[in-house]
Design a protein around this motif. Structure first.
Motif, mmCIF file in Angstrom:
data_model
loop_
_atom_site.group_PDB
_atom_site.id
_atom_site.type_symbol
_atom_site.label_atom_id
_atom_site.label_comp_id
_atom_site.label_asym_id
_atom_site.label_seq_id
_atom_site.Cartn_x
_atom_site.Cartn_y
_atom_site.Cartn_z
ATOM 1 N N UNK A 284 0.843 -1.205 0.000
ATOM 2 C CA UNK A 284 0.000 0.000 0.000
ATOM 3 C C UNK A 284 0.879 1.257 0.000
ATOM 4 N N UNK A 285 1.972 1.216 0.761
ATOM 5 C CA UNK A 285 2.895 2.364 0.783
ATOM 6 C C UNK A 285 3.450 2.598 -0.625
ATOM 7 N N UNK A 286 3.789 1.497 -1.295
ATOM 8 C CA UNK A 286 4.329 1.642 -2.647
ATOM 9 C C UNK A 286 3.277 2.198 -3.609
ATOM 10 N N UNK A 287 2.033 1.773 -3.451
ATOM 11 C CA UNK A 287 0.964 2.298 -4.321
ATOM 12 C C UNK A 287 0.781 3.805 -4.069
ATOM 13 N N UNK A 288 0.874 4.208 -2.795
ATOM 14 C CA UNK A 288 0.768 5.641 -2.461
ATOM 15 C C UNK A 288 1.914 6.422 -3.109
ATOM 16 N N UNK A 289 3.125 5.870 -3.046
ATOM 17 C CA UNK A 289 4.277 6.538 -3.676
ATOM 18 C C UNK A 289 4.067 6.608 -5.193
ATOM 19 N N UNK A 290 3.560 5.499 -5.757
ATOM 20 C CA UNK A 290 3.287 5.455 -7.202
ATOM 21 C C UNK A 290 2.308 6.577 -7.597
ATOM 22 N N UNK A 291 1.272 6.788 -6.778
ATOM 23 C CA UNK A 291 0.303 7.857 -7.058
ATOM 24 C C UNK A 291 0.974 9.234 -7.024
ATOM 25 N N UNK A 292 1.858 9.443 -6.056
ATOM 26 C CA UNK A 292 2.562 10.734 -5.955
ATOM 27 C C UNK A 292 3.482 10.944 -7.164
ATOM 28 N N UNK A 293 4.210 9.883 -7.525
ATOM 29 C CA UNK A 293 5.092 9.975 -8.706
ATOM 30 C C UNK A 293 4.246 10.229 -9.949
ATOM 31 N N UNK A 294 3.059 9.590 -10.001
ATOM 32 C CA UNK A 294 2.150 9.757 -11.133
ATOM 33 C C UNK A 294 1.671 11.200 -11.252
#
Ligand code: HEM
Length: 119
Positions: free
Chosen positions: A73-83
């Motif tokens: 979930x942390x990685x998905x949150x980071x992915x959203x920020x990078x996105x």
């Protein structure tokens, strides 16, 4: 598909996402052609999609999909920020270099999360 296939795809997505972001920032800072910026923006989107699909592929191979651990979930949150980074650059929310450094820091955090699974 085997785990190794998804891992290679994951690294491909990573490379595409960050090189295209750098290319976009380069052309933005140089006030150069919109076509190139558009191309890098599209490549960034493709890279993000590959990162997400391969990330879930890896999670499936590790038997994690039925109950995703917090680190995913942390990685998905980071992915959203990078996105969201290119949109923030376009709106000039902050300087492109400052945003680039934040995106790099986020990605290092994503890599640390994946390797150590600290949570
Ligand atoms: C900016 C976004 C991301 C970055 C920088 C990133 C980075 C990485 C890196 C460097 C690895 C290799 C770790 C190792 O060799 O053990 C990895 C593995 C992995 N990533 Fe990502 N990733 C990102 C997004 C995602 C997303 C969105 C997901 C889930 C949907 C995800 C799920 C995974 C999984 C399951 C692994 C395998 C971990 C293992 O083999 O133990 N990643 N990621």
């Amino acid at each position: 598909m085997p785990y190794e296939f998804y891992k290679i795809l994951h690294f491909t997505g990573l490379i595409l996402t960050f090189t295209s972001l750098s290319g976009y920032i380069f052309y933005l800072v140089q006030n150069k052609s919109n076509e190139k910026k558009k191309l890098f923006s599209i490549l960034h989107g493709i890279g993000l999609l590959i990162l997400l699909v391969s990330g879930f592929g890896l999670a499936a191979r590790l038997g994690l999909v039925s109950q995703l651990p917090l680190w995913v979930y942390i990685k998905i949150a980071i992915w959203l920020l990078v996105g969201g980074s290119i949109a923030l650059i376009k709106r000039q929310v902050m300087g492109p270099m400052a945003l680039y450094l934040i995106v790099v820091a986020l990605s290092i955090l994503a890599a640390i999360t994946a390797v150590t699974k600290f949570v």
